[in-house]
Design a protein around this motif. Structure first.
Motif, mmCIF file in Angstrom:
data_model
loop_
_atom_site.group_PDB
_atom_site.id
_atom_site.type_symbol
_atom_site.label_atom_id
_atom_site.label_comp_id
_atom_site.label_asym_id
_atom_site.label_seq_id
_atom_site.Cartn_x
_atom_site.Cartn_y
_atom_site.Cartn_z
ATOM 1 N N TYR A 130 -15.977 72.015 -14.812
ATOM 2 C CA TYR A 130 -16.315 71.383 -16.092
ATOM 3 C C TYR A 130 -16.732 72.419 -17.130
ATOM 4 O O TYR A 130 -17.873 72.460 -17.585
ATOM 5 C CB TYR A 130 -17.408 70.317 -15.905
ATOM 6 C CG TYR A 130 -17.076 69.295 -14.845
ATOM 7 C CD1 TYR A 130 -15.850 68.637 -14.860
ATOM 8 C CD2 TYR A 130 -17.952 69.005 -13.802
ATOM 9 C CE1 TYR A 130 -15.522 67.704 -13.878
ATOM 10 C CE2 TYR A 130 -17.640 68.078 -12.823
ATOM 11 C CZ TYR A 130 -16.421 67.436 -12.863
ATOM 12 O OH TYR A 130 -16.102 66.517 -11.882
ATOM 13 N N SER A 132 -19.794 74.606 -16.431
ATOM 14 C CA SER A 132 -21.136 74.031 -16.520
ATOM 15 C C SER A 132 -21.733 73.765 -15.149
ATOM 16 O O SER A 132 -22.938 73.940 -14.955
ATOM 17 C CB SER A 132 -21.097 72.718 -17.311
ATOM 18 O OG SER A 132 -20.706 72.935 -18.632
ATOM 19 N N TRP A 134 -23.611 62.349 -18.510
ATOM 20 C CA TRP A 134 -24.162 63.168 -19.590
ATOM 21 C C TRP A 134 -25.254 62.418 -20.365
ATOM 22 O O TRP A 134 -25.844 62.958 -21.287
ATOM 23 C CB TRP A 134 -23.040 63.550 -20.562
ATOM 24 C CG TRP A 134 -22.242 62.356 -20.986
ATOM 25 C CD1 TRP A 134 -22.474 61.537 -22.051
ATOM 26 C CD2 TRP A 134 -21.100 61.831 -20.323
ATOM 27 N NE1 TRP A 134 -21.549 60.527 -22.094
ATOM 28 C CE2 TRP A 134 -20.681 60.688 -21.033
ATOM 29 C CE3 TRP A 134 -20.366 62.217 -19.184
ATOM 30 C CZ2 TRP A 134 -19.589 59.920 -20.651
ATOM 31 C CZ3 TRP A 134 -19.275 61.460 -18.804
ATOM 32 C CH2 TRP A 134 -18.880 60.327 -19.527
ATOM 33 N N TYR A 135 -25.502 61.189 -19.984
ATOM 34 C CA TYR A 135 -26.517 60.373 -20.654
ATOM 35 C C TYR A 135 -27.873 60.569 -19.995
ATOM 36 O O TYR A 135 -27.938 60.577 -18.760
ATOM 37 C CB TYR A 135 -26.126 58.889 -20.563
ATOM 38 C CG TYR A 135 -27.175 57.929 -21.073
ATOM 39 C CD1 TYR A 135 -27.233 57.594 -22.425
ATOM 40 C CD2 TYR A 135 -28.105 57.368 -20.205
ATOM 41 C CE1 TYR A 135 -28.213 56.718 -22.890
ATOM 42 C CE2 TYR A 135 -29.084 56.498 -20.666
ATOM 43 C CZ TYR A 135 -29.129 56.173 -22.004
ATOM 44 O OH TYR A 135 -30.091 55.309 -22.455
ATOM 45 N N VAL A 149 -27.204 64.421 -24.029
ATOM 46 C CA VAL A 149 -26.434 64.896 -25.179
ATOM 47 C C VAL A 149 -26.598 64.018 -26.417
ATOM 48 O O VAL A 149 -25.997 64.290 -27.456
ATOM 49 C CB VAL A 149 -24.940 64.983 -24.814
ATOM 50 C CG1 VAL A 149 -24.720 65.933 -23.653
ATOM 51 C CG2 VAL A 149 -24.367 63.603 -24.499
ATOM 52 N N LEU A 196 -27.432 75.624 -20.896
ATOM 53 C CA LEU A 196 -27.566 74.377 -20.145
ATOM 54 C C LEU A 196 -28.656 74.434 -19.080
ATOM 55 O O LEU A 196 -28.880 73.443 -18.371
ATOM 56 C CB LEU A 196 -26.225 74.040 -19.467
ATOM 57 C CG LEU A 196 -25.000 73.954 -20.378
ATOM 58 C CD1 LEU A 196 -23.742 73.762 -19.546
ATOM 59 C CD2 LEU A 196 -25.150 72.823 -21.384
ATOM 60 N N PHE A 206 -16.641 65.881 -21.379
ATOM 61 C CA PHE A 206 -17.894 65.123 -21.403
ATOM 62 C C PHE A 206 -18.802 65.491 -20.233
ATOM 63 O O PHE A 206 -20.017 65.653 -20.410
ATOM 64 C CB PHE A 206 -17.612 63.623 -21.435
ATOM 65 C CG PHE A 206 -16.903 63.169 -22.687
ATOM 66 C CD1 PHE A 206 -17.047 63.860 -23.874
ATOM 67 C CD2 PHE A 206 -16.077 62.066 -22.677
ATOM 68 C CE1 PHE A 206 -16.387 63.471 -25.032
ATOM 69 C CE2 PHE A 206 -15.420 61.657 -23.824
ATOM 70 C CZ PHE A 206 -15.575 62.354 -25.008
ATOM 71 N N LEU A 207 -18.245 65.638 -19.030
ATOM 72 C CA LEU A 207 -19.097 66.018 -17.906
ATOM 73 C C LEU A 207 -19.631 67.442 -18.044
ATOM 74 O O LEU A 207 -20.608 67.799 -17.390
ATOM 75 C CB LEU A 207 -18.348 65.866 -16.581
ATOM 76 C CG LEU A 207 -18.510 64.520 -15.877
ATOM 77 C CD1 LEU A 207 -17.825 64.527 -14.529
ATOM 78 C CD2 LEU A 207 -19.984 64.155 -15.707
ATOM 79 N N SER A 208 -19.018 68.239 -18.877
ATOM 80 C CA SER A 208 -19.538 69.591 -19.088
ATOM 81 C C SER A 208 -20.888 69.570 -19.800
ATOM 82 O O SER A 208 -21.637 70.552 -19.741
ATOM 83 C CB SER A 208 -18.552 70.414 -19.918
ATOM 84 O OG SER A 208 -18.632 70.084 -21.295
ATOM 85 N N THR A 209 -21.193 68.464 -20.489
ATOM 86 C CA THR A 209 -22.381 68.322 -21.344
ATOM 87 C C THR A 209 -22.388 69.353 -22.476
ATOM 88 O O THR A 209 -23.424 69.560 -23.112
ATOM 89 C CB THR A 209 -23.708 68.384 -20.566
ATOM 90 O OG1 THR A 209 -23.904 69.689 -20.019
ATOM 91 C CG2 THR A 209 -23.748 67.349 -19.446
#
Length: 532
Positions: A30, A33, A181-182, A185, A234, A426-429
């Motif tokens: 990802y 990340s 990611w919630y 972000v 991160l 998105f999963l990378s944040t």
């Protein structure tokens, strides 16, 4: 049966009838990340890859490690293939040189026979759009003596099929820490973000404990847990057992990470009585740990080092060492990203998105409004009501849903013809977002389905009529048995507090008096209070 943890959701299962290598992930994923926690890069991957059978649960990159599969896994291995509606997983494995496949049928026990003997296996395939049309799955294996259920990321809604086919499960390899990611972000106040994170974290562990009770295994191994976030930008996403202030220092008592680790979940099992020392026993395994079972008897477990060295008070120092170790690896991966040359992104995004929009009336109407993509100094609007990609209109204002993404990430997924932005960008944040109103499942389904085959399947799935005629009585309410989201059995996953229902499978919530979904648009619930 000998089970070796190889990191994250990965296991090597050795039986007298052959070995099964499951989800062998080692390389950062990802957009660099995610890194497996604890570190598994020192394992003998050539030896692990010399297996009889290969099981890759799904195509997410913390399970499907293309480089590791290509470089280290025996191409003569027989692949145990989940029963998915689109052939993407098999196609990707064939590109890497795998050519032997056992095509299983969803939730049906299959006997596979090789030179060393026979094994009974079942793959439970999840095929709803929330799992991605590429799917998700769990594997049950029995050698006639020991039965193991490797659930990894899957969230099955019917677990009775396991006991009916195999009887008692001896070992349950269980995901307890989700991949999302919630709220990290989102553009929301810091205190609110901490509160939402704590709720998300606890709901995930509550769901996992519900699965423990339903499966009823003797031994439970927390797996598919949190990654390490080792990039400096991160690093604060790691769980240090406390909150993180704006300077990446711990704030006692304010947990902001949604990623609990193995030690935390084993403590939860004890606190909530899930680990009672008899029916269910939690077992710590780290990368390289080996456990030997005969039925429900644990004969021996060995670890490559004392596990406590990477948890609790030692965790921050461990992660700091890993950050230094992996810095060159992450830098090398970043060097492969597309360069932001400043060229307008409107036209390539029109070419990608507009044909998909044209095929997905139900999903576009479910989204129902324009969505903004802020890409550096460019803004592109995905106008779902009109099925077009365009520039912003003068005075258009703030969009109800929007994403700020570095242009080089978008250029990379465009260059690579990536069909799934959810499980890449998105999963990378490595982005920020905002929304006005509830979560929009249709929007994220769209971003997962950027091929003709995927979008046709997802649009058809939403259009299909689902039976919600069966009812249950629960805590003074009569309500439909199946969750309107993904059809989980609410007699098992439903939790009622006052006039609010929570489905613990994914944490979605409803207001019982009105049936209104509090989590997303649509998805109304049929419910009435008993005696009213």
């Amino acid at each position: 049966m000998q089970i070796t943890s190889i990191g994250h959701a990965g296991f090597h299962i050795q039986t007298s009838a052959g070995s099964i290598l499951c989800d062998p992930w080692v390389n950062p994923a990802y957009f660099s990340s995610w890194v497996p926690f604890p570190d598994n890069s020192e394992l003998d991957w050539k030896a692990l890859g010399d297996c009889d059978y290969l099981y890759v649960s799904h195509l997410h990159r913390d399970h499907f490690d293309e480089q590791n599969l290509r470089d280290n896994v025996n191409k003569d291995a027989t692949v145990l293939l989940p029963d998915y509606p689109v052939p993407d997983l098999q196609g990707e494995l064939e590109k890497l040189g795998f050519r032997k496949f056992v095509e299983t049928t969803d939730s049906v026990k299959t006997t596979i026979t090789g030179d060393k003997g026979s094994l009974d296996v079942m793959i439970i395939a999840l095929r709803a759009p929330a799992d991605g049309p590429i799917g998700d799955s769990g594997l049950v294996v029995s050698d006639g003596e020991t039965t193991v259920f490797n659930m990894n990321d899957a969230r099955p809604i019917d677990l009775d099929v396991i006991s009916e086919a195999f009887g008692h499960v001896d070992v349950h390899l269980l995901q307890y820490s989700g991949a999302i990611w919630y709220p990290m972000v989102y553009d929301i106040p810091r205190k609110s973000k901490a509160n939402f994170a704590a709720q998300k974290r606890q709901r995930g562990m509550d769901r996992a404990r519900s699965y423990i009770e339903q499966v009823g295994a003797t031994w439970v191994v927390p797996s598919a847990g949190p990654p390490m976030f080792l990039d400096e930008d991160l690093f604060a996403l790691n769980d240090f057992g406390s909150g993180i202030d704006d300077g990446s220092h711990p704030v006692p008592g304010e947990v902001t990470s949604i990623f609990p680790d193995q030690e935390t979940f084993l403590e939860q099992m004890t606190i909530h009585g899930t680990d009672d020392g008899e029916r269910h026993r939690g077992l710590m395994m780290v990368s390289g740990s080996v456990a030997d079972f005969t039925g429900s008897t644990l004969n021996e477990v060995s670890h490559p080092y004392p596990p406590e060295q990477v948890f609790g008070e030692h965790k921050r120092a461990y992660l700091e060492r890993m950050k230094e170790k992996f810095a060159p690896v992450i830098a090398a991966q970043k060097a492969t990203w597309a360069v932001d040359d400043g060229e307008p992104l409107l036209e390539p995004l029109k070419q990608l998105f507009e044909p998909i929009m044209a095929q997905s009336d139900l999903i576009c109407d479910g989204i129902g409004y324009p969505v903004g993509l802020v890409l550096g100094d460019q803004t592109v609007v995905l106008d779902f009501p009109n099925r077009i990609v365009r520039e912003p209109k003068e005075g258009e204002g703030k969009y109800r849903y929007g994403f700020r993404i570095a242009p080089e990430l978008v250029r990379t997924v465009l260059r690579d013809d990536e069909p799934d932005w959810v499980n890449t960008i998105f999963l990378s944040t490595r982005f920020t977002t905002w929304r006005i109103g509830g979560y929009n499942e249709y929007l994220y389904t769209f971003f997962k389905c950027l091929t003709d085959e995927r979008i046709a399947y997802a649009d058809g799935w939403f259009a299909e009529a689902h039976d919600d005629s069966a009812s249950i009585n629960k805590d003074g309410w009569e309500l439909q048995r199946r969750c309107p989201h993904l059809k989980a059995d609410l007699s098992k996953f439903g939790v009622i507090e006052g006039e609010k229902l929570t489905c613990n499978l994914h944490g979605w919530q409803w207001d019982l008096p009105t049936g209104r979904c509090l989590t997303s648009r649509g998805h109304e619930l049929r419910a009435k209070q008993l005696g009213s």
